[in-house]
Design a protein around this motif. Structure first.
Motif, mmCIF file in Angstrom:
data_model
loop_
_atom_site.group_PDB
_atom_site.id
_atom_site.type_symbol
_atom_site.label_atom_id
_atom_site.label_comp_id
_atom_site.label_asym_id
_atom_site.label_seq_id
_atom_site.Cartn_x
_atom_site.Cartn_y
_atom_site.Cartn_z
ATOM 1 N N PRO A 1 0.822 -1.218 0.000
ATOM 2 C CA PRO A 1 0.000 0.000 0.000
ATOM 3 C C PRO A 1 0.859 1.273 0.000
ATOM 4 O O PRO A 1 0.593 2.207 -0.760
ATOM 5 N N GLU A 2 1.907 1.283 0.831
ATOM 6 C CA GLU A 2 2.786 2.448 0.887
ATOM 7 C C GLU A 2 3.583 2.586 -0.417
ATOM 8 O O GLU A 2 3.822 3.688 -0.909
ATOM 9 N N ALA A 3 3.983 1.449 -0.971
ATOM 10 C CA ALA A 3 4.728 1.481 -2.239
ATOM 11 C C ALA A 3 3.856 2.028 -3.369
ATOM 12 O O ALA A 3 4.307 2.847 -4.173
ATOM 13 N N PHE A 4 2.599 1.596 -3.419
ATOM 14 C CA PHE A 4 1.707 2.088 -4.472
ATOM 15 C C PHE A 4 1.471 3.593 -4.362
ATOM 16 O O PHE A 4 1.322 4.272 -5.373
ATOM 17 N N GLU A 5 1.425 4.106 -3.130
ATOM 18 C CA GLU A 5 1.272 5.562 -2.970
ATOM 19 C C GLU A 5 2.426 6.292 -3.645
ATOM 20 O O GLU A 5 2.228 7.254 -4.384
ATOM 21 N N ARG A 6 3.638 5.821 -3.376
ATOM 22 C CA ARG A 6 4.804 6.486 -3.956
ATOM 23 C C ARG A 6 4.869 6.253 -5.470
ATOM 24 O O ARG A 6 5.178 7.157 -6.232
ATOM 25 N N LEU A 7 4.547 5.024 -5.894
ATOM 26 C CA LEU A 7 4.555 4.733 -7.335
ATOM 27 C C LEU A 7 3.511 5.585 -8.071
ATOM 28 O O LEU A 7 3.733 6.000 -9.209
ATOM 29 N N ALA A 8 2.392 5.852 -7.416
ATOM 30 C CA ALA A 8 1.363 6.688 -8.039
ATOM 31 C C ALA A 8 1.902 8.098 -8.298
ATOM 32 O O ALA A 8 1.623 8.694 -9.338
ATOM 33 N N GLU A 9 2.694 8.607 -7.355
ATOM 34 C CA GLU A 9 3.305 9.928 -7.553
ATOM 35 C C GLU A 9 4.263 9.899 -8.743
ATOM 36 O O GLU A 9 4.266 10.803 -9.571
ATOM 37 N N TRP A 10 5.074 8.857 -8.815
ATOM 38 C CA TRP A 10 6.057 8.763 -9.901
ATOM 39 C C TRP A 10 5.357 8.619 -11.253
ATOM 40 O O TRP A 10 5.729 9.272 -12.211
ATOM 41 N N THR A 11 4.367 7.746 -11.323
ATOM 42 C CA THR A 11 3.713 7.533 -12.620
ATOM 43 C C THR A 11 2.899 8.760 -13.034
ATOM 44 O O THR A 11 2.750 9.016 -14.220
ATOM 45 N N ALA A 12 2.397 9.505 -12.064
ATOM 46 C CA ALA A 12 1.690 10.749 -12.400
ATOM 47 C C ALA A 12 2.641 11.741 -13.053
ATOM 48 O O ALA A 12 2.226 12.575 -13.853
ATOM 49 N N GLU A 13 3.932 11.626 -12.728
ATOM 50 C CA GLU A 13 4.955 12.479 -13.333
ATOM 51 C C GLU A 13 5.432 11.900 -14.671
ATOM 52 O O GLU A 13 6.315 12.462 -15.296
ATOM 53 N N GLY A 14 4.887 10.737 -15.070
ATOM 54 C CA GLY A 14 5.283 10.114 -16.324
ATOM 55 C C GLY A 14 6.431 9.133 -16.200
ATOM 56 O O GLY A 14 6.916 8.612 -17.197
ATOM 57 N N ASP A 15 6.865 8.853 -14.970
ATOM 58 C CA ASP A 15 7.985 7.932 -14.757
ATOM 59 C C ASP A 15 7.503 6.486 -14.694
ATOM 60 O O ASP A 15 6.317 6.218 -14.506
ATOM 61 N N SER A 16 8.437 5.573 -14.805
ATOM 62 C CA SER A 16 8.150 4.162 -14.590
ATOM 63 C C SER A 16 9.275 3.583 -13.727
ATOM 64 O O SER A 16 10.257 4.258 -13.443
ATOM 65 N N ALA A 17 9.105 2.330 -13.317
ATOM 66 C CA ALA A 17 10.088 1.720 -12.428
ATOM 67 C C ALA A 17 10.085 0.213 -12.604
ATOM 68 O O ALA A 17 9.110 -0.374 -13.078
ATOM 69 N N ILE A 18 11.201 -0.385 -12.203
ATOM 70 C CA ILE A 18 11.320 -1.837 -12.147
ATOM 71 C C ILE A 18 11.178 -2.234 -10.683
ATOM 72 O O ILE A 18 11.858 -1.682 -9.828
ATOM 73 N N VAL A 19 10.291 -3.177 -10.399
ATOM 74 C CA VAL A 19 10.181 -3.726 -9.054
ATOM 75 C C VAL A 19 10.842 -5.105 -9.116
ATOM 76 O O VAL A 19 10.338 -6.010 -9.782
ATOM 77 N N ALA A 20 11.981 -5.232 -8.467
ATOM 78 C CA ALA A 20 12.766 -6.468 -8.521
ATOM 79 C C ALA A 20 12.729 -7.150 -7.158
ATOM 80 O O ALA A 20 13.023 -6.529 -6.136
ATOM 81 N N THR A 21 12.385 -8.430 -7.175
ATOM 82 C CA THR A 21 12.305 -9.207 -5.936
ATOM 83 C C THR A 21 13.228 -10.410 -6.075
ATOM 84 O O THR A 21 12.882 -11.399 -6.706
ATOM 85 N N GLY A 22 14.435 -10.283 -5.572
ATOM 86 C CA GLY A 22 15.409 -11.359 -5.622
ATOM 87 C C GLY A 22 16.071 -11.492 -6.972
ATOM 88 O O GLY A 22 15.833 -10.698 -7.886
ATOM 89 N N PRO A 23 16.899 -12.528 -7.105
ATOM 90 C CA PRO A 23 17.583 -12.762 -8.384
ATOM 91 C C PRO A 23 16.580 -13.183 -9.452
ATOM 92 O O PRO A 23 15.500 -13.684 -9.152
ATOM 93 N N SER A 24 16.955 -12.978 -10.708
ATOM 94 C CA SER A 24 16.132 -13.454 -11.808
ATOM 95 C C SER A 24 16.095 -14.976 -11.767
ATOM 96 O O SER A 24 17.116 -15.629 -11.566
ATOM 97 N N ALA A 25 14.925 -15.550 -11.960
ATOM 98 C CA ALA A 25 14.817 -17.010 -11.920
ATOM 99 C C ALA A 25 13.631 -17.465 -12.764
ATOM 100 O O ALA A 25 12.639 -16.744 -12.906
#
Length: 165
Positions: free
Chosen positions: A118-142
């Motif tokens: 929930p807290e992450a989505f709040e911050r991501l909403a601010e970033w995407t409203a600015e037109g940004d995007s992000a990678i959410v990485a959880t551990g090594p690629s597998a």
């Protein structure tokens, strides 16, 4: 960020076989030297008061990126419950530094570790409203698409998170 949130983050990383190190801004260079494999490439850190040491090349050529064993990037946010790091996309695609080398070292400020999605989505909403995007990485690629689990199929085989307090 509370001490409990940071402890939860470290436990979540442990469940993913991701090592973490707490350090200070003054000791960041020494910490990175102890957790990286040469050759190392990186993306400039967007944080005030500290940056990557000079021995980490932050403007690698495609050949240097391909040869790198370690990529160091900022994680402008981390999610404690999942052990995820969030790498904000940049216009010059520096997030690729997290994907090509076998080892990814994510540098996150302790203050940027949020408890849950929930807290992450709040911050991501601010970033995407600015037109940004992000990678959410959880551990090594597998992947286990072909049967046995294979690490490093679409990204790093190993991840290390450096938390700057």
């Amino acid at each position: 960020m509370t001490t409990a949130t940071l402890s939860t983050f470290e436990r979540s990383l442990g469940r993913l076989d991701v090592e973490s190190t707490r350090t200070s801004a003054d000791e960041l260079g020494e910490t990175l030297a102890s957790v990286t494999l040469d050759p190392v490439v990186g993306a400039p850190l967007p944080f005030e008061n500290y940056s990557l040491p000079d021995w980490i090349r932050t403007d690698p050529t495609p050949a240097e990126l391909e040869q790198a064993k370690t990529g160091v990037t900022a994680a402008e946010m981390a999610v404690a419950d999942y052990g995820s790091v969030v790498i904000r996309a940049t216009p010059d695609a520096t997030e690729q530094v997290s994907l090509f080398p076998d080892v990814h070292v994510a540098v996150v400020r302790a203050a940027d570790v949020v408890p849950g999605m929930p807290e992450a989505f709040e911050r991501l909403a601010e970033w995407t409203a600015e037109g940004d995007s992000a990678i959410v990485a959880t551990g090594p690629s597998a992947t286990a698409d072909m049967g046995a689990l294979v690490k490093g199929a679409h990204g790093p085989k190993e991840v290390h998170v450096v938390v700057v307090e």
